[in-house]
Design an enzyme around this catalytic site. Structure first.
Site, PDB file in Angstrom:
ATOM      1  N   GLU A 137      15.951  -1.881   6.912  1.00 23.44           N
ATOM      2  CA  GLU A 137      15.573  -1.083   8.079  1.00 23.44           C
ATOM      3  C   GLU A 137      14.367  -0.238   7.732  1.00 23.44           C
ATOM      4  O   GLU A 137      14.321   0.398   6.670  1.00 23.44           O
ATOM      5  CB  GLU A 137      16.681  -0.103   8.513  1.00 23.44           C
ATOM      6  CG  GLU A 137      17.818  -0.713   9.269  1.00 23.44           C
ATOM      7  CD  GLU A 137      18.862   0.327   9.688  1.00 23.44           C
ATOM      8  OE1 GLU A 137      18.508   1.503   9.894  1.00 23.44           O
ATOM      9  OE2 GLU A 137      20.036  -0.054   9.783  1.00 23.44           O
ATOM     10  N   TYR A 162      13.231   5.726   6.082  1.00 22.67           N
ATOM     11  CA  TYR A 162      12.504   6.271   7.235  1.00 22.67           C
ATOM     12  C   TYR A 162      11.573   7.414   6.843  1.00 22.67           C
ATOM     13  O   TYR A 162      10.477   7.522   7.343  1.00 22.67           O
ATOM     14  CB  TYR A 162      13.496   6.763   8.304  1.00 22.67           C
ATOM     15  CG  TYR A 162      14.238   5.622   8.970  1.00 22.67           C
ATOM     16  CD1 TYR A 162      13.732   5.020  10.108  1.00 22.67           C
ATOM     17  CD2 TYR A 162      15.424   5.116   8.424  1.00 22.67           C
ATOM     18  CE1 TYR A 162      14.376   3.954  10.711  1.00 22.67           C
ATOM     19  CE2 TYR A 162      16.077   4.049   9.013  1.00 22.67           C
ATOM     20  CZ  TYR A 162      15.552   3.463  10.157  1.00 22.67           C
ATOM     21  OH  TYR A 162      16.191   2.396  10.736  1.00 22.67           O
ATOM     22  N   ARG A 173      18.961  -9.428  11.644  1.00 19.71           N
ATOM     23  CA  ARG A 173      20.067  -8.691  11.025  1.00 19.71           C
ATOM     24  C   ARG A 173      20.842  -7.998  12.138  1.00 19.71           C
ATOM     25  O   ARG A 173      20.313  -7.125  12.824  1.00 19.71           O
ATOM     26  CB  ARG A 173      19.505  -7.667  10.037  1.00 19.71           C
ATOM     27  CG  ARG A 173      20.533  -6.736   9.456  1.00 19.71           C
ATOM     28  CD  ARG A 173      19.904  -5.802   8.416  1.00 19.71           C
ATOM     29  NE  ARG A 173      20.926  -4.935   7.877  1.00 19.71           N
ATOM     30  CZ  ARG A 173      21.057  -3.632   8.178  1.00 19.71           C
ATOM     31  NH1 ARG A 173      20.206  -3.034   8.995  1.00 19.71           N
ATOM     32  NH2 ARG A 173      22.042  -2.925   7.665  1.00 19.71           N
ATOM     33  N   GLU A 222      24.678   1.721   5.244  1.00 20.41           N
ATOM     34  CA  GLU A 222      24.527   3.166   5.042  1.00 20.41           C
ATOM     35  C   GLU A 222      25.871   3.887   4.918  1.00 20.41           C
ATOM     36  O   GLU A 222      26.221   4.725   5.756  1.00 20.41           O
ATOM     37  CB  GLU A 222      23.706   3.776   6.186  1.00 20.41           C
ATOM     38  CG  GLU A 222      22.319   3.173   6.331  1.00 20.41           C
ATOM     39  CD  GLU A 222      21.483   3.836   7.426  1.00 20.41           C
ATOM     40  OE1 GLU A 222      22.002   4.696   8.149  1.00 20.41           O
ATOM     41  OE2 GLU A 222      20.299   3.485   7.547  1.00 20.41           O
ATOM     42  N   ASN A 239      17.281   0.938   3.336  1.00 23.42           N
ATOM     43  CA  ASN A 239      16.792   1.502   4.597  1.00 23.42           C
ATOM     44  C   ASN A 239      15.996   2.758   4.278  1.00 23.42           C
ATOM     45  O   ASN A 239      16.479   3.642   3.572  1.00 23.42           O
ATOM     46  CB  ASN A 239      17.958   1.885   5.524  1.00 23.42           C
ATOM     47  CG  ASN A 239      18.728   0.677   6.025  1.00 23.42           C
ATOM     48  OD1 ASN A 239      18.359  -0.466   5.740  1.00 23.42           O
ATOM     49  ND2 ASN A 239      19.780   0.925   6.778  1.00 23.42           N
ATOM     50  N   HIS A 298      28.847  -1.560  10.534  1.00 21.39           N
ATOM     51  CA  HIS A 298      27.794  -0.602  10.905  1.00 21.39           C
ATOM     52  C   HIS A 298      28.479   0.483  11.747  1.00 21.39           C
ATOM     53  O   HIS A 298      28.179   0.663  12.923  1.00 21.39           O
ATOM     54  CB  HIS A 298      26.671  -1.319  11.648  1.00 21.39           C
ATOM     55  CG  HIS A 298      25.361  -0.579  11.676  1.00 21.39           C
ATOM     56  ND1 HIS A 298      24.177  -1.108  11.211  1.00 21.39           N
ATOM     57  CD2 HIS A 298      25.048   0.667  12.123  1.00 21.39           C
ATOM     58  CE1 HIS A 298      23.191  -0.238  11.388  1.00 21.39           C
ATOM     59  NE2 HIS A 298      23.696   0.859  11.939  1.00 21.39           N
TER      60      HIS A 298
HETATM   61  O1  IFM Z   1      19.753   3.768  14.434  1.00 23.13           O
HETATM   62  C1  IFM Z   1      19.982   4.008  13.075  1.00 23.13           C
HETATM   63  C2  IFM Z   1      20.734   2.853  12.451  1.00 23.13           C
HETATM   64  O2  IFM Z   1      21.938   2.625  13.109  1.00 23.13           O
HETATM   65  C3  IFM Z   1      21.044   3.158  11.001  1.00 23.13           C
HETATM   66  N1  IFM Z   1      19.858   3.546  10.299  1.00 23.13           N
HETATM   67  C4  IFM Z   1      19.007   4.543  10.882  1.00 23.13           C
HETATM   68  C5  IFM Z   1      18.690   4.173  12.320  1.00 23.13           C
HETATM   69  C6  IFM Z   1      17.775   5.235  12.949  1.00 23.13           C
HETATM   70  O3  IFM Z   1      18.399   6.476  12.946  1.00 23.13           O
END
Ligand code: IFM
Length: 480
Positions: free
Chosen positions: A385, A311, A91, A180, A309, A135
């Site tokens: 992600e 985290y 990706r 995002e 995505n 992006h």
């Molecule tokens: O690096 C970023 C990415 O560009 C978009 N999502 C979160 C990642 C980590 O912060």
């Protein structure tokens, strides 16, 4: 992307191995400004991130994406690394200012040729290219004309989508419109910690709507240019929002943040309407009259999957005077990415953290996938992600040992497997990131890569997590 049911197997020694469905896609992700470099080569003009990075005090150490990992020249080596790692899908994002420098008018052939070469090489190595159109690197000229708060930017975006699909649609069959959009709208125009660095809450809400509109228009443009079997999606950083307690005021704080983080996008894109509570929460800022007749019909386009995505979770409570002054509770301020969230306090979730200070909590990912599946049962999901930054270094033996990253990935993939076992249709997983790269406002100080990059020499060194991920991608079985 079709998959069959997951399995759990007992392995010698008593542990269990989690087998992912056949056909599950094992990928890695990057983004143009974070890796390409060659910022002024072959006709590329500045994006908002080039401008922002050059503004003193905006990016740590004054870092820019001018050279980054020099992927623009090292792309063949990078595809070779992916091939060695057995990665099934890559990706990447297309840099709008590289293929249509001013954001309008004809394309620059040299820019398009870069992505044609890259995707040819991927296909040659059996790696599926997954292209993201946006992006975060808006051509600066479009920002000078008003940027995402203006409707015209959405129209320009659809023209760019058509250019990209015409040039690459014969080889790229999986497309994502936006990455995002929450960050583009609310960090870019609300808190100003991302490009273009504006701090105007109304502009942020206008930007959110025009990103939504740009998405809808771009999906239409992609469908018109691509073959019927092409897959079209959007990637959202859905925040998994938890309330600190069950008290009604805290639960309401979580609802508010879920609205302006998530439902302001999923509402129009997937239900065809802005949620009434989001409109009410932001009514003191705007009457939303920038939403025109027909916009919601345009924004709600059928999608082949939703990119997610994830985290870390987001923990909130109602802001009391106490919460506003506790060590970990901070309150939304004027320069906020949360319009309408003035009475919400944010808290640091418990537990260990990554080098970003983000809590490690795979249960958030499972809960998020289950919640999305409940709300959109027909929509396949792809983790576009997931990953973590740690303070990696090359040791004297030439190795980069990152057991914390392996533990992070293992925990999150076990959570994905569990969600699949519970019936959620998750089709693939993209590790963020293939390479260490430019981490936006943090510059090069944070390393998310499975492959270490020495920025002075460009040398790539696969970390132990890369080798771990390679075994997983090859076997499809996670040793839990
Ligand atoms: O690096 C970023 C990415 O560009 C978009 N999502 C979160 C990642 C980590 O912060």
């Amino acid at each position: 992307m079709t998959t069959t049911a997951p399995r759990t197997e007992t392995v010698p020694g008593g542990g269990s191995a989690l087998a992912f469905p056949a056909g599950f896609l094992w990928g890695a992700a990057t983004a143009a400004y974070q890796i390409e470099g060659a910022a002024a080569l072959d006709g590329r003009t500045p994006s908002i991130w080039d401008t922002f990075a050059r503004t003193p005090g905006k990016v740590r150490n004054g870092d820019t994406g001018d050279v980054a990992t020099d992927h623009y020249h090292r792309w063949r080596e990078d595809v070779g690394i992916m091939s060695d790692l057995g990665i099934g899908a890559y990706r990447f994002s297309i840099a709008w200012p590289r293929v249509q420098p001013t954001g309008r008018g004809p394309a620059v052939q040299k820019g398009l040729d870069f992505y044609r070469r890259l995707t040819d090489e991927l296909l040659d190595k059996g790696i599926r290219p997954v292209a993201t159109l946006y992006h975060w690197d808006l051509p600066q000229e479009l920002e000078d004309a008003g940027g995402w708060p203006e409707r015209a930017t959405a129209e320009r975006f659809a023209e760019y989508a058509a250019i990209a699909a015409d040039a690459l649609g014969d080889r790229v069959r999986t497309w994502t419109t936006l990455n995002e959009p929450w960050c583009s709208a609310f960090l870019g125009y609300g808190s100003g910690v991302h490009a273009p660095g504006r701090t105007d809450q109304v502009a942020a809400l206008r930007a959110a709507h025009h990103l939504n509109l740009g998405h809808g228009l771009a999906v239409k443009a992609l469908r018109a240019a691509l073959p019927a079997e092409a897959q079209v999606s959007v990637t959202l950083n859905i925040h998994h929002v938890r309330s600190l307690t069950d008290a009604p005021a805290d639960v309401d704080a979580a609802r508010t943040i879920d609205g302006v983080a998530n439902r302001v996008f999923t509402g129009p894109m997937l239900h065809g309407a802005y949620p009434a509570d989001v409109l009410a929460d932001t009514a003191h800022l705007t009457d939303w009259s920038f939403v025109r007749d027909g916009d919601l019909r345009t924004i709600r386009q059928p999608l082949d999957f939703l990119g997610v995505n994830y985290y870390t979770p987001t923990l909130v409570s109602a802001a009391t005077d106490d919460a506003a002054h506790t060590s970990d509770g901070h309150r939304v301020s004027d320069h906020s990415p949360w319009p309408g969230g003035e009475s919400v306090a944010f808290h640091r979730p418990p537990g260990e953290t990554t080098a970003m200070g983000w809590a490690v909590d795979p249960t958030g990912l499972r809960d998020l996938l289950l919640a999305l599946d409940r709300e959109f049962p027909e929509l396949p999901l792809v983790i576009t992600e997931n990953g973590a930054a740690f303070d990696d270094y090359v040791d004297p033996a030439g190795e980069v040992r990152d057991p914390e990253r392996v533990a992070y990935l293992r925990g999150h993939l076990a959570a994905v497997h569990r969600a699949i076992n519970e019936g959620v249709d998750v089709r693939g997983y993209f590790l963020w990131s293939l390479l260490d790269n430019f981490e936006w406002g943090y510059g090069y100080s944070k390393r998310f890569g499975a492959v270490h990059v020495d920025y002075a020499t460009g040398t790539r060194t696969p970390k132990s997590s890369a080798r771990w991920y390679a075994r997983l991608a090859r076997s499809g079985v996670l040793d839990a």
